[in-house]
Design a protein around this motif. Structure first.
Motif, PDB file in Angstrom:
ATOM      1  N   PRO A   7       0.827  -1.205   0.000  1.00 23.63           N
ATOM      2  CA  PRO A   7       0.000   0.000   0.000  1.00 23.63           C
ATOM      3  C   PRO A   7       0.864   1.260   0.000  1.00 23.63           C
ATOM      4  CG  PRO A   7       0.265  -0.800   2.239  1.00 23.63           C
ATOM      5  CD  PRO A   7       1.121  -1.672   1.372  1.00 23.63           C
ATOM      6  N   GLY A   8       0.310   2.347  -0.510  1.00 23.71           N
ATOM      7  CA  GLY A   8       1.056   3.603  -0.465  1.00 23.71           C
ATOM      8  C   GLY A   8       0.307   4.709  -1.154  1.00 23.71           C
ATOM      9  N   SER A   9       0.895   5.899  -1.096  1.00 21.87           N
ATOM     10  CA  SER A   9       0.292   7.053  -1.774  1.00 21.87           C
ATOM     11  C   SER A   9       0.724   7.087  -3.239  1.00 21.87           C
ATOM     12  CB  SER A   9       0.721   8.353  -1.089  1.00 21.87           C
ATOM     13  OG  SER A   9       0.343   8.344   0.260  1.00 21.87           O
ATOM     14  N   LEU A  36      -3.624   4.455  -1.983  1.00 26.24           N
ATOM     15  CA  LEU A  36      -4.579   5.003  -1.003  1.00 26.24           C
ATOM     16  C   LEU A  36      -5.310   6.207  -1.587  1.00 26.24           C
ATOM     17  CD1 LEU A  36      -5.827   5.259   1.847  1.00 26.24           C
ATOM     18  CD2 LEU A  36      -3.936   6.781   2.413  1.00 26.24           C
ATOM     19  N   PHE A  69      -7.551   1.787  -2.748  1.00 22.79           N
ATOM     20  CA  PHE A  69      -8.429   1.556  -1.600  1.00 22.79           C
ATOM     21  C   PHE A  69      -8.678   2.863  -0.856  1.00 22.79           C
ATOM     22  CE2 PHE A  69      -5.713   1.646   2.308  1.00 22.79           C
ATOM     23  CZ  PHE A  69      -4.459   1.766   1.715  1.00 22.79           C
ATOM     24  N   GLY A  71     -10.036   4.340   3.133  1.00 20.41           N
ATOM     25  CA  GLY A  71     -10.247   3.932   4.527  1.00 20.41           C
ATOM     26  C   GLY A  71      -9.086   3.124   5.069  1.00 20.41           C
ATOM     27  N   LEU A  72      -9.395   2.269   6.022  1.00 20.93           N
ATOM     28  CA  LEU A  72      -8.328   1.536   6.703  1.00 20.93           C
ATOM     29  C   LEU A  72      -7.767   0.411   5.841  1.00 20.93           C
ATOM     30  CD1 LEU A  72      -9.759   1.148  10.336  1.00 20.93           C
ATOM     31  CD2 LEU A  72      -7.912   2.675   9.574  1.00 20.93           C
ATOM     32  N   LEU A  73      -6.456   0.297   5.868  1.00 25.33           N
ATOM     33  CA  LEU A  73      -5.790  -0.768   5.115  1.00 25.33           C
ATOM     34  C   LEU A  73      -6.257  -2.143   5.598  1.00 25.33           C
ATOM     35  CD1 LEU A  73      -3.568  -1.769   3.145  1.00 25.33           C
ATOM     36  CD2 LEU A  73      -1.966  -1.621   5.058  1.00 25.33           C
ATOM     37  N   ARG A  87       6.309  -3.046   2.896  1.00 25.97           N
ATOM     38  CA  ARG A  87       6.690  -1.634   2.934  1.00 25.97           C
ATOM     39  C   ARG A  87       8.202  -1.543   2.750  1.00 25.97           C
ATOM     40  NH1 ARG A  87       3.620   2.668   2.485  1.00 25.97           N
ATOM     41  NH2 ARG A  87       4.559   3.811   4.224  1.00 25.97           N
ATOM     42  N   TYR A  97       7.889   5.631  12.170  1.00 26.96           N
ATOM     43  CA  TYR A  97       6.564   5.705  11.551  1.00 26.96           C
ATOM     44  C   TYR A  97       6.114   4.331  11.073  1.00 26.96           C
ATOM     45  CZ  TYR A  97       3.173   6.640   7.806  1.00 26.96           C
ATOM     46  OH  TYR A  97       2.078   6.617   6.985  1.00 26.96           O
ATOM     47  N   LEU A 101       2.919   2.100  12.239  1.00 29.78           N
ATOM     48  CA  LEU A 101       1.919   1.676  11.249  1.00 29.78           C
ATOM     49  C   LEU A 101       1.729   0.153  11.295  1.00 29.78           C
ATOM     50  CD1 LEU A 101       0.295   3.112   8.967  1.00 29.78           C
ATOM     51  CD2 LEU A 101       2.148   2.485   7.405  1.00 29.78           C
ATOM     52  N   THR A 104       0.020  -0.852  14.532  1.00 26.97           N
ATOM     53  CA  THR A 104      -1.388  -0.447  14.517  1.00 26.97           C
ATOM     54  C   THR A 104      -2.188  -1.409  13.639  1.00 26.97           C
ATOM     55  OG1 THR A 104      -0.705   1.839  14.768  1.00 26.97           O
ATOM     56  CG2 THR A 104      -2.961   1.482  14.060  1.00 26.97           C
ATOM     57  N   ASN A 105      -1.631  -1.735  12.485  1.00 30.01           N
ATOM     58  CA  ASN A 105      -2.342  -2.654  11.586  1.00 30.01           C
ATOM     59  C   ASN A 105      -2.490  -4.041  12.197  1.00 30.01           C
ATOM     60  OD1 ASN A 105      -2.844  -0.782   9.599  1.00 30.01           O
ATOM     61  ND2 ASN A 105      -0.942  -1.179   8.503  1.00 30.01           N
ATOM     62  N   LEU A 108      -5.307  -3.595  14.746  1.00 28.97           N
ATOM     63  CA  LEU A 108      -6.617  -3.433  14.089  1.00 28.97           C
ATOM     64  C   LEU A 108      -7.116  -4.725  13.445  1.00 28.97           C
ATOM     65  CD1 LEU A 108      -6.192   0.057  12.342  1.00 28.97           C
ATOM     66  CD2 LEU A 108      -7.727  -0.498  14.244  1.00 28.97           C
TER      67      LEU A 108
HETATM   68  O1  PNS Z   1       3.169   6.068   0.711  1.00 30.37           O
HETATM   69  P1  PNS Z   1       2.746   6.412   2.109  1.00 30.37           P
HETATM   70  O2  PNS Z   1       1.991   7.718   2.138  1.00 30.37           O
HETATM   71  O3  PNS Z   1       3.883   6.371   3.086  1.00 30.37           O
HETATM   72  O4  PNS Z   1       1.703   5.243   2.530  1.00 30.37           O
HETATM   73  C1  PNS Z   1       1.037   5.283   3.773  1.00 30.37           C
HETATM   74  C2  PNS Z   1      -0.114   4.265   3.809  1.00 30.37           C
HETATM   75  C3  PNS Z   1      -1.036   4.470   2.618  1.00 30.37           C
HETATM   76  C4  PNS Z   1       0.440   2.861   3.772  1.00 30.37           C
HETATM   77  C5  PNS Z   1      -0.874   4.467   5.153  1.00 30.37           C
HETATM   78  O5  PNS Z   1      -1.131   5.824   5.347  1.00 30.37           O
HETATM   79  C6  PNS Z   1      -2.210   3.724   5.184  1.00 30.37           C
HETATM   80  O6  PNS Z   1      -2.263   2.516   5.154  1.00 30.37           O
HETATM   81  N1  PNS Z   1      -3.302   4.498   5.259  1.00 30.37           N
HETATM   82  C7  PNS Z   1      -4.669   3.978   5.258  1.00 30.37           C
HETATM   83  C8  PNS Z   1      -5.345   4.275   6.599  1.00 30.37           C
HETATM   84  C9  PNS Z   1      -4.847   3.283   7.622  1.00 30.37           C
HETATM   85  O7  PNS Z   1      -5.129   2.115   7.550  1.00 30.37           O
HETATM   86  N2  PNS Z   1      -4.065   3.785   8.606  1.00 30.37           N
HETATM   87  C10 PNS Z   1      -3.436   2.906   9.590  1.00 30.37           C
HETATM   88  C11 PNS Z   1      -3.906   3.206  10.955  1.00 30.37           C
HETATM   89  S1  PNS Z   1      -3.341   4.795  11.493  1.00 30.37           S
END
Ligand code: PNS
Length: 170
Positions: A7-9, A36, A69, A71-73, A87, A97, A101, A104-105, A108
């Motif tokens: 996943p990513g921007s 995202l 996608f 919302g939440l991953l 990642r 960071y 992440l 948290t994932n 969740l």
């Molecule tokens: O390329 P990036 O911006 O570093 O990617 C970040 C990304 C998209 C992996 C992350 O922001 C994401 O998964 N966002 C979706 C919302 C989510 O699930 N957030 C995690 C709990 S804070």
């Protein structure tokens, strides 16, 4: 079949992302690169444009699919029955960071989702989408950071926004 989501921007996809995609595609049977759709940010490229760029850049890698996608991953991953996120880690500055992440994932997803980190190849360790955009916005040379067809699209965006001076002159 080992499947994973990256996943990513991807705003925009760089050679650093492509390096991670290629290497992850050799580890997993299927890699889904997912953009995202974040309406809290104002991206340079729309989600559709970013997906199109990723599809073009990965068209020679048969086990890579591109998706998006919102919302939440973890919700997206659960819907697709994906349990591994990929990642890239460039430097120690990414670590805090990324650790947050990943943890948290994991929380969740009730422990169902894990994150696999690939260290970015050294030649791309300095690269970020933001720096590519900043260089391009000031007319600098981004040919070492993104494929040519992506560079053209980035310059075009800044040109149409009236923000490009001295394209590719550095
Ligand atoms: O390329 P990036 O911006 O570093 O990617 C970040 C990304 C998209 C992996 C992350 O922001 C994401 O998964 N966002 C979706 C919302 C989510 O699930 N957030 C995690 C709990 S804070």
């Amino acid at each position: 079949m080992k499947r994973a989501v990256y996943p990513g921007s991807f705003d925009p996809m760089t050679y650093g992302h492509l390096d991670i995609i290629r290497r992850a595609s050799e580890i997993f049977d299927l890699l889904i690169v997912s953009v995202l759709n974040n309406n809290q940010k104002t991206p340079l490229f729309s989600v559709e444009e970013r997906v199109k760029i990723l599809k073009e850049a990965t068209k020679d890698i048969p086990n890579v699919q591109v998706d998006s996608f919102s919302g939440l991953l973890t919700n997206y991953a659960a819907e697709k029955d994906l349990h591994v996120a990929v990642r890239g880690l460039r430097a120690i500055t990414d670590f805090e960071y990324e650790l947050q992440l990943a943890q948290t994932n994991r929380m969740l997803s009730g422990g169902r989702m894990d994150t696999v980190f690939l260290t970015t190849s050294l030649e791309y360790a300095y690269l970020s989408s933001s720096s590519v955009k900043e260089i391009a916005c000031f007319g600098g040379d981004i040919s070492k950071t993104v494929p040519e067809f992506v560079a053209e699209q980035i310059y075009r965006k800044y040109r149409s926004a009236g923000g490009l001076s001295g394209e590719g002159n550095q």
